[in-house]
Design a protein around this motif. Structure first.
Motif, PDB file in Angstrom:
ATOM      1  N   UNK A  85     -22.628 -72.589   4.149  1.00 25.90           N
ATOM      2  CA  UNK A  85     -23.910 -72.860   4.051  1.00 25.90           C
ATOM      3  C   UNK A  85     -24.427 -74.304   3.587  1.00 25.90           C
ATOM      4  N   UNK A  86     -23.412 -75.091   3.540  1.00 23.83           N
ATOM      5  CA  UNK A  86     -23.617 -76.404   2.991  1.00 23.83           C
ATOM      6  C   UNK A  86     -23.718 -76.377   1.605  1.00 23.83           C
ATOM      7  N   UNK A  87     -22.945 -75.612   1.044  1.00 24.38           N
ATOM      8  CA  UNK A  87     -23.119 -75.707  -0.691  1.00 24.38           C
ATOM      9  C   UNK A  87     -24.486 -75.269  -1.119  1.00 24.38           C
ATOM     10  N   UNK A  88     -24.988 -74.444  -0.485  1.00 29.01           N
ATOM     11  CA  UNK A  88     -26.246 -73.946  -0.641  1.00 29.01           C
ATOM     12  C   UNK A  88     -26.391 -72.442  -1.281  1.00 29.01           C
ATOM     13  N   UNK A  89     -27.234 -71.684  -1.524  1.00 24.68           N
ATOM     14  CA  UNK A  89     -27.397 -70.437  -1.763  1.00 24.68           C
ATOM     15  C   UNK A  89     -27.483 -69.693  -0.775  1.00 24.68           C
ATOM     16  N   UNK A  90     -26.952 -68.513  -0.431  1.00 30.23           N
ATOM     17  CA  UNK A  90     -26.947 -67.672   0.255  1.00 30.23           C
ATOM     18  C   UNK A  90     -27.394 -66.061  -0.214  1.00 30.23           C
ATOM     19  N   UNK A  91     -27.340 -65.052   0.656  1.00 29.13           N
ATOM     20  CA  UNK A  91     -27.656 -63.695  -0.023  1.00 29.13           C
ATOM     21  C   UNK A  91     -26.224 -63.417  -0.451  1.00 29.13           C
ATOM     22  N   UNK A  92     -25.280 -63.773  -0.023  1.00 29.78           N
ATOM     23  CA  UNK A  92     -23.990 -63.419  -0.496  1.00 29.78           C
ATOM     24  C   UNK A  92     -23.496 -63.679  -2.017  1.00 29.78           C
ATOM     25  N   UNK A  93     -24.254 -64.793  -2.389  1.00 31.03           N
ATOM     26  CA  UNK A  93     -23.985 -65.489  -3.722  1.00 31.03           C
ATOM     27  C   UNK A  93     -24.659 -64.405  -4.677  1.00 31.03           C
ATOM     28  N   UNK A  94     -25.866 -63.803  -4.290  1.00 32.12           N
ATOM     29  CA  UNK A  94     -26.628 -62.783  -5.132  1.00 32.12           C
ATOM     30  C   UNK A  94     -26.028 -61.452  -5.125  1.00 32.12           C
ATOM     31  N   UNK A  95     -25.714 -61.068  -4.034  1.00 35.44           N
ATOM     32  CA  UNK A  95     -24.726 -59.839  -3.755  1.00 35.44           C
ATOM     33  C   UNK A  95     -23.449 -59.754  -4.696  1.00 35.44           C
ATOM     34  N   UNK A  96     -23.103 -60.928  -4.630  1.00 37.06           N
ATOM     35  CA  UNK A  96     -21.764 -60.988  -5.557  1.00 37.06           C
ATOM     36  C   UNK A  96     -22.031 -61.104  -6.881  1.00 37.06           C
ATOM     37  N   UNK A  97     -23.048 -61.850  -7.132  1.00 33.02           N
ATOM     38  CA  UNK A  97     -23.417 -61.855  -8.595  1.00 33.02           C
ATOM     39  C   UNK A  97     -23.751 -60.581  -8.963  1.00 33.02           C
ATOM     40  N   UNK A  98     -24.536 -59.712  -8.400  1.00 29.82           N
ATOM     41  CA  UNK A  98     -24.817 -58.256  -8.706  1.00 29.82           C
ATOM     42  C   UNK A  98     -23.565 -57.392  -8.962  1.00 29.82           C
ATOM     43  N   UNK A  99     -22.754 -57.780  -8.106  1.00 28.79           N
ATOM     44  CA  UNK A  99     -21.542 -56.657  -8.336  1.00 28.79           C
ATOM     45  C   UNK A  99     -20.592 -57.158  -9.411  1.00 28.79           C
ATOM     46  N   UNK A 100     -20.607 -58.564  -9.851  1.00 27.36           N
ATOM     47  CA  UNK A 100     -20.027 -59.147 -10.982  1.00 27.36           C
ATOM     48  C   UNK A 100     -20.581 -58.507 -12.132  1.00 27.36           C
ATOM     49  N   UNK A 101     -21.835 -58.359 -12.000  1.00 29.45           N
ATOM     50  CA  UNK A 101     -22.673 -57.646 -13.338  1.00 29.45           C
ATOM     51  C   UNK A 101     -22.193 -56.199 -13.482  1.00 29.45           C
ATOM     52  N   UNK A 102     -22.087 -55.598 -12.383  1.00 35.38           N
ATOM     53  CA  UNK A 102     -21.602 -54.135 -12.429  1.00 35.38           C
ATOM     54  C   UNK A 102     -20.343 -54.066 -13.083  1.00 35.38           C
ATOM     55  N   UNK A 103     -19.533 -55.102 -12.642  1.00 35.51           N
ATOM     56  CA  UNK A 103     -17.980 -55.050 -13.092  1.00 35.51           C
ATOM     57  C   UNK A 103     -18.018 -55.336 -14.771  1.00 35.51           C
ATOM     58  N   UNK A 104     -18.723 -56.137 -15.065  1.00 31.03           N
ATOM     59  CA  UNK A 104     -18.972 -56.412 -16.707  1.00 31.03           C
ATOM     60  C   UNK A 104     -19.418 -55.359 -17.246  1.00 31.03           C
ATOM     61  N   UNK A 105     -20.519 -54.507 -16.783  1.00 34.39           N
ATOM     62  CA  UNK A 105     -21.061 -53.378 -17.414  1.00 34.39           C
ATOM     63  C   UNK A 105     -19.984 -52.303 -17.498  1.00 34.39           C
ATOM     64  N   UNK A 106     -19.405 -52.094 -16.573  1.00 34.68           N
ATOM     65  CA  UNK A 106     -18.341 -51.091 -16.480  1.00 34.68           C
ATOM     66  C   UNK A 106     -17.103 -51.282 -17.528  1.00 34.68           C
ATOM     67  N   UNK A 107     -16.925 -52.660 -17.509  1.00 35.57           N
ATOM     68  CA  UNK A 107     -15.753 -52.751 -18.581  1.00 35.57           C
ATOM     69  C   UNK A 107     -16.064 -53.020 -19.866  1.00 35.57           C
ATOM     70  N   UNK A 108     -17.348 -53.152 -20.171  1.00 37.76           N
ATOM     71  CA  UNK A 108     -17.862 -53.644 -21.673  1.00 37.76           C
ATOM     72  C   UNK A 108     -18.621 -52.585 -22.263  1.00 37.76           C
ATOM     73  N   UNK A 109     -19.392 -51.507 -21.207  1.00 37.98           N
ATOM     74  CA  UNK A 109     -20.200 -50.902 -21.635  1.00 37.98           C
ATOM     75  C   UNK A 109     -21.735 -51.673 -21.828  1.00 37.98           C
ATOM     76  N   UNK A 110     -21.571 -53.035 -21.498  1.00 39.01           N
ATOM     77  CA  UNK A 110     -23.017 -53.619 -21.807  1.00 39.01           C
ATOM     78  C   UNK A 110     -24.102 -53.553 -20.461  1.00 39.01           C
TER      79      UNK A 110
END
Length: 110
Positions: A85-110
């Motif tokens: 997308x021309x090194x711009x933000x897309x919905x994909x970035x926010x979807x994956x950010x939310x999923x990374x947050x969920x991984x972090x919470x699962x691994x650390x209990x945060x």
């Protein structure tokens, strides 16, 4: 519908600037920086950091959307942008950010 309920799509278009604040509010701790969204995650030790990095790699492969990772002893900076997308933000970035947050919470209990 939550960002966690979505998947990345190939060829996602760049978001309009007006759409970004509401999406950024859905991923607390992430910051918009020069066409990326980024967040630093902290861990107890190197082993936990690398386990998280590996989990993010598996997530990225499944979503076919890959972040830039900067890895340290007890930390990992995760940064997303959409190159097609021309090194711009897309919905994909926010979807994956939310999923990374969920991984972090699962691994650390945060």
């Amino acid at each position: 519908m939550s960002l966690l309920d979505h998947h990345s799509v190939h060829g996602a278009p760049a978001l309009d600037a007006g759409d970004r604040p509401a999406l950024l509010a859905q991923v607390p701790g992430w910051q918009a920086i020069d066409g990326t969204i980024a967040r630093e995650f902290t861990f107890r030790d190197y082993r936990e950091t690398i386990a998280f990095v590996n989990a993010v790699a598996w997530l990225a492969e499944g979503e076919n959307h890959h972040p830039d990772l900067t890895v340290g002893y007890r930390r990992c900076l995760v940064a997303y942008t959409t190159h097609s997308a021309g090194n711009a933000l897309s919905m994909n970035d926010f979807i994956c950010a939310a999923k990374v947050d969920a991984l972090y919470a699962q691994r650390t209990g945060a």
